[in-house]
Write a protein that holds these residues in place. Sequence first.
Motif, PDB file in Angstrom:
ATOM      1  N   LEU A  10       0.935  -7.590   2.266  1.00  9.67           N
ATOM      2  CA  LEU A  10       0.262  -7.221   3.507  1.00  9.67           C
ATOM      3  C   LEU A  10       1.162  -6.538   4.538  1.00  9.67           C
ATOM      4  O   LEU A  10       0.692  -5.683   5.280  1.00  9.67           O
ATOM      5  N   PRO A  11       2.464  -6.863   4.606  1.00 10.53           N
ATOM      6  CA  PRO A  11       3.301  -6.121   5.554  1.00 10.53           C
ATOM      7  C   PRO A  11       3.369  -4.625   5.291  1.00 10.53           C
ATOM      8  O   PRO A  11       3.713  -3.846   6.183  1.00 10.53           O
ATOM      9  N   HIS A  12       3.040  -4.204   4.074  1.00 12.48           N
ATOM     10  CA  HIS A  12       2.996  -2.772   3.761  1.00 12.48           C
ATOM     11  C   HIS A  12       1.659  -2.153   4.158  1.00 12.48           C
ATOM     12  O   HIS A  12       1.533  -0.922   4.198  1.00 12.48           O
ATOM     13  N   MET A  13       0.673  -2.999   4.429  1.00 12.35           N
ATOM     14  CA  MET A  13      -0.677  -2.510   4.726  1.00 12.35           C
ATOM     15  C   MET A  13      -1.029  -2.572   6.204  1.00 12.35           C
ATOM     16  O   MET A  13      -1.876  -1.824   6.676  1.00 12.35           O
ATOM     17  N   GLN A  14      -0.397  -3.477   6.931  1.00 18.18           N
ATOM     18  CA  GLN A  14      -0.714  -3.657   8.347  1.00 18.18           C
ATOM     19  C   GLN A  14       0.481  -4.290   9.041  1.00 18.18           C
ATOM     20  O   GLN A  14       1.330  -4.905   8.392  1.00 18.18           O
ATOM     21  N   PRO A  15       0.575  -4.137  10.361  1.00 17.31           N
ATOM     22  CA  PRO A  15       1.703  -4.753  11.072  1.00 17.31           C
ATOM     23  C   PRO A  15       1.673  -6.273  10.936  1.00 17.31           C
ATOM     24  O   PRO A  15       0.630  -6.897  11.099  1.00 17.31           O
ATOM     25  N   GLY A  33     -11.657  -8.896  -1.978  1.00 17.06           N
ATOM     26  CA  GLY A  33     -11.248  -8.186  -0.767  1.00 17.06           C
ATOM     27  C   GLY A  33     -10.255  -7.074  -1.041  1.00 17.06           C
ATOM     28  O   GLY A  33      -9.393  -7.172  -1.917  1.00 17.06           O
ATOM     29  N   THR A  34     -10.370  -5.985  -0.278  1.00 15.75           N
ATOM     30  CA  THR A  34      -9.480  -4.840  -0.436  1.00 15.75           C
ATOM     31  C   THR A  34      -8.024  -5.259  -0.206  1.00 15.75           C
ATOM     32  O   THR A  34      -7.694  -5.890   0.791  1.00 15.75           O
ATOM     33  N   GLY A  35      -7.187  -4.928  -1.160  1.00 19.49           N
ATOM     34  CA  GLY A  35      -5.776  -5.260  -1.047  1.00 19.49           C
ATOM     35  C   GLY A  35      -5.400  -6.596  -1.637  1.00 19.49           C
ATOM     36  O   GLY A  35      -4.211  -6.911  -1.720  1.00 19.49           O
ATOM     37  N   THR A  36      -6.392  -7.382  -2.065  1.00 18.35           N
ATOM     38  CA  THR A  36      -6.069  -8.656  -2.697  1.00 18.35           C
ATOM     39  C   THR A  36      -5.606  -8.406  -4.135  1.00 18.35           C
ATOM     40  O   THR A  36      -5.827  -7.336  -4.706  1.00 18.35           O
ATOM     41  N   THR A  37      -4.984  -9.418  -4.730  1.00 14.33           N
ATOM     42  CA  THR A  37      -4.485  -9.265  -6.099  1.00 14.33           C
ATOM     43  C   THR A  37      -5.598  -8.931  -7.094  1.00 14.33           C
ATOM     44  O   THR A  37      -5.425  -8.026  -7.929  1.00 14.33           O
ATOM     45  N   PRO A  38      -6.760  -9.621  -7.063  1.00 13.24           N
ATOM     46  CA  PRO A  38      -7.826  -9.251  -8.014  1.00 13.24           C
ATOM     47  C   PRO A  38      -8.279  -7.796  -7.872  1.00 13.24           C
ATOM     48  O   PRO A  38      -8.641  -7.161  -8.867  1.00 13.24           O
ATOM     49  N   HIS A  39      -8.243  -7.260  -6.643  1.00 11.27           N
ATOM     50  CA  HIS A  39      -8.626  -5.866  -6.431  1.00 11.27           C
ATOM     51  C   HIS A  39      -7.560  -4.923  -6.999  1.00 11.27           C
ATOM     52  O   HIS A  39      -7.857  -4.031  -7.801  1.00 11.27           O
ATOM     53  N   LEU A  40      -6.315  -5.133  -6.610  1.00  9.40           N
ATOM     54  CA  LEU A  40      -5.263  -4.214  -7.023  1.00  9.40           C
ATOM     55  C   LEU A  40      -5.005  -4.278  -8.528  1.00  9.40           C
ATOM     56  O   LEU A  40      -4.668  -3.270  -9.146  1.00  9.40           O
ATOM     57  N   ALA A  41      -5.191  -5.457  -9.111  1.00  9.86           N
ATOM     58  CA  ALA A  41      -4.980  -5.592 -10.557  1.00  9.86           C
ATOM     59  C   ALA A  41      -5.937  -4.703 -11.338  1.00  9.86           C
ATOM     60  O   ALA A  41      -5.537  -4.020 -12.298  1.00  9.86           O
ATOM     61  N   ILE A  42      -7.211  -4.695 -10.942  1.00  9.73           N
ATOM     62  CA  ILE A  42      -8.193  -3.884 -11.673  1.00  9.73           C
ATOM     63  C   ILE A  42      -8.015  -2.398 -11.375  1.00  9.73           C
ATOM     64  O   ILE A  42      -8.224  -1.554 -12.258  1.00  9.73           O
ATOM     65  N   GLU A  43      -7.602  -2.076 -10.163  1.00 11.92           N
ATOM     66  CA  GLU A  43      -7.351  -0.675  -9.852  1.00 11.92           C
ATOM     67  C   GLU A  43      -6.197  -0.132 -10.702  1.00 11.92           C
ATOM     68  O   GLU A  43      -6.254   0.983 -11.213  1.00 11.92           O
ATOM     69  N   GLU A  44      -5.149  -0.949 -10.862  1.00 12.58           N
ATOM     70  CA  GLU A  44      -4.031  -0.527 -11.702  1.00 12.58           C
ATOM     71  C   GLU A  44      -4.466  -0.409 -13.162  1.00 12.58           C
ATOM     72  O   GLU A  44      -4.119   0.564 -13.851  1.00 12.58           O
ATOM     73  N   PHE A  45      -5.224  -1.390 -13.633  1.00  9.51           N
ATOM     74  CA  PHE A  45      -5.731  -1.351 -15.008  1.00  9.51           C
ATOM     75  C   PHE A  45      -6.625  -0.128 -15.222  1.00  9.51           C
ATOM     76  O   PHE A  45      -6.501   0.577 -16.229  1.00  9.51           O
ATOM     77  N   ARG A 100      12.391  -8.281  -5.198  1.00  9.14           N
ATOM     78  CA  ARG A 100      11.789  -7.379  -6.197  1.00  9.14           C
ATOM     79  C   ARG A 100      10.308  -7.179  -5.934  1.00  9.14           C
ATOM     80  O   ARG A 100       9.787  -6.053  -6.007  1.00  9.14           O
ATOM     81  N   THR A 101       9.615  -8.264  -5.642  1.00  9.90           N
ATOM     82  CA  THR A 101       8.168  -8.195  -5.458  1.00  9.90           C
ATOM     83  C   THR A 101       7.806  -7.409  -4.215  1.00  9.90           C
ATOM     84  O   THR A 101       6.851  -6.631  -4.208  1.00  9.90           O
ATOM     85  N   TYR A 102       8.561  -7.590  -3.154  1.00  8.72           N
ATOM     86  CA  TYR A 102       8.319  -6.851  -1.903  1.00  8.72           C
ATOM     87  C   TYR A 102       8.427  -5.350  -2.152  1.00  8.72           C
ATOM     88  O   TYR A 102       7.580  -4.564  -1.697  1.00  8.72           O
ATOM     89  N   ALA A 103       9.426  -4.943  -2.920  1.00  9.53           N
ATOM     90  CA  ALA A 103       9.602  -3.523  -3.239  1.00  9.53           C
ATOM     91  C   ALA A 103       8.496  -3.029  -4.165  1.00  9.53           C
ATOM     92  O   ALA A 103       7.953  -1.921  -3.984  1.00  9.53           O
ATOM     93  N   THR A 158       3.103  -0.061  -5.135  1.00 12.17           N
ATOM     94  CA  THR A 158       1.691  -0.151  -5.537  1.00 12.17           C
ATOM     95  C   THR A 158       0.773   0.251  -4.397  1.00 12.17           C
ATOM     96  O   THR A 158      -0.172   1.031  -4.579  1.00 12.17           O
ATOM     97  N   ILE A 159       1.054  -0.263  -3.212  1.00 12.39           N
ATOM     98  CA  ILE A 159       0.208   0.037  -2.047  1.00 12.39           C
ATOM     99  C   ILE A 159       0.261   1.525  -1.715  1.00 12.39           C
ATOM    100  O   ILE A 159      -0.765   2.144  -1.400  1.00 12.39           O
ATOM    101  N   GLU A 160       1.426   2.111  -1.803  1.00 10.66           N
ATOM    102  CA  GLU A 160       1.544   3.548  -1.513  1.00 10.66           C
ATOM    103  C   GLU A 160       0.818   4.375  -2.570  1.00 10.66           C
ATOM    104  O   GLU A 160       0.147   5.364  -2.249  1.00 10.66           O
ATOM    105  N   ARG A 161       0.928   3.965  -3.835  1.00  9.07           N
ATOM    106  CA  ARG A 161       0.260   4.697  -4.924  1.00  9.07           C
ATOM    107  C   ARG A 161      -1.266   4.682  -4.771  1.00  9.07           C
ATOM    108  O   ARG A 161      -1.941   5.669  -5.069  1.00  9.07           O
TER     109      ARG A 161
END
Length: 326
Positions: free
Chosen positions: A105-110, A163-175, A308-311, A316-319
């Motif tokens: 979330l720090p990459h998505m909002q302040p 929810g947008t940006g949650t792990t279940p959302h981003l996982a399927i978008e990557e898949f 590692r995870t923060y990076a 992922t968020i930028e992509r």
Amino acid sequence: MTPKHLNRRQALALTAGAAATVALPALAQDKFPSRPITLIAPWPAGGSSDAVMRAFAESASRTLGVSVVIDNKPGAGGTLGATAMVNAKGDGYLLTQLPLGIYRLPHMQPMAFDPVKDITHIACLTGYTFGIACTADAPFKTLKEMVAYAKANPGKLEYGHTGTGTTPHLAIEEFSEKAGIQLNPIAYKGSAEIMQAILGGHIRVMSGTTEFAPHVQSGKLRLLATLGSKRNKAFPDVPTVKESGWDTITESPFGIGGPKNMDPAVVKVLHDAFKATLDDPKVQATLDRFYMPSVYMSTADYTAYAARTYAAEKATIERLGLAKKS
């Protein structure tokens, strides 16, 4: 002043006794822990995450010899625990669960905290299991068949997530990106809503944690794949996404953290106590009830994992075009 009728030996004994009396409070202050510890669970009371955190707290209390008290602070994607610790004293008496969202979330909002600089990562303990499930009457029975269906019907296959940006959302978008398919994502407010939607036939596919498990076991839903690096022991016949042919692994380890600048000796006491909880049969029974594996990392390993995870989350968020605007 020493009374005149006391001899030298008695005077020395009195002086030593007084010194010991003065030293006792200081020694008591040096012993950790000497009072209850607060452990923030950044989720509502009564849910699976809350139940797991209470099991860890109860077990750790027995090892530490003081109460570990759960303080529920739900909201903001599970980041309120980390937020509460930004200006807290790093004395070991305020801790929090560290869900994956604190690195994303720090990459998505302040946000008020830096998850690498402002948190002491004490020990990782467990993690969530994610999966892709569909209705029992869906026109596909495997993940490969779902991909073929989605390619034949681009943008028409809906899937629910939490929810947008949650792990279940981003996982399927990557898949989806790796599988070359276009799905139609629908965000829900939480597990209860997403289950109502799929069981009611409003969506055919869902991405989420193991809230789907009892419905898979009853035959109302079909589990197409799990998203971890290995199969879940509760569903040994269900392949992972990677086994199905796409190099996507989504795991969400979590553990215990405190404020920055904690005394290493205090960190070790807490690490050892929470590590010991993984050998507690009551804790293991709670993890099994919610299909959560043991995912232990030492303080050093957990700290390295956080960086590692923060990076990785930033990339992922930028992509996906979800990064906050500077």
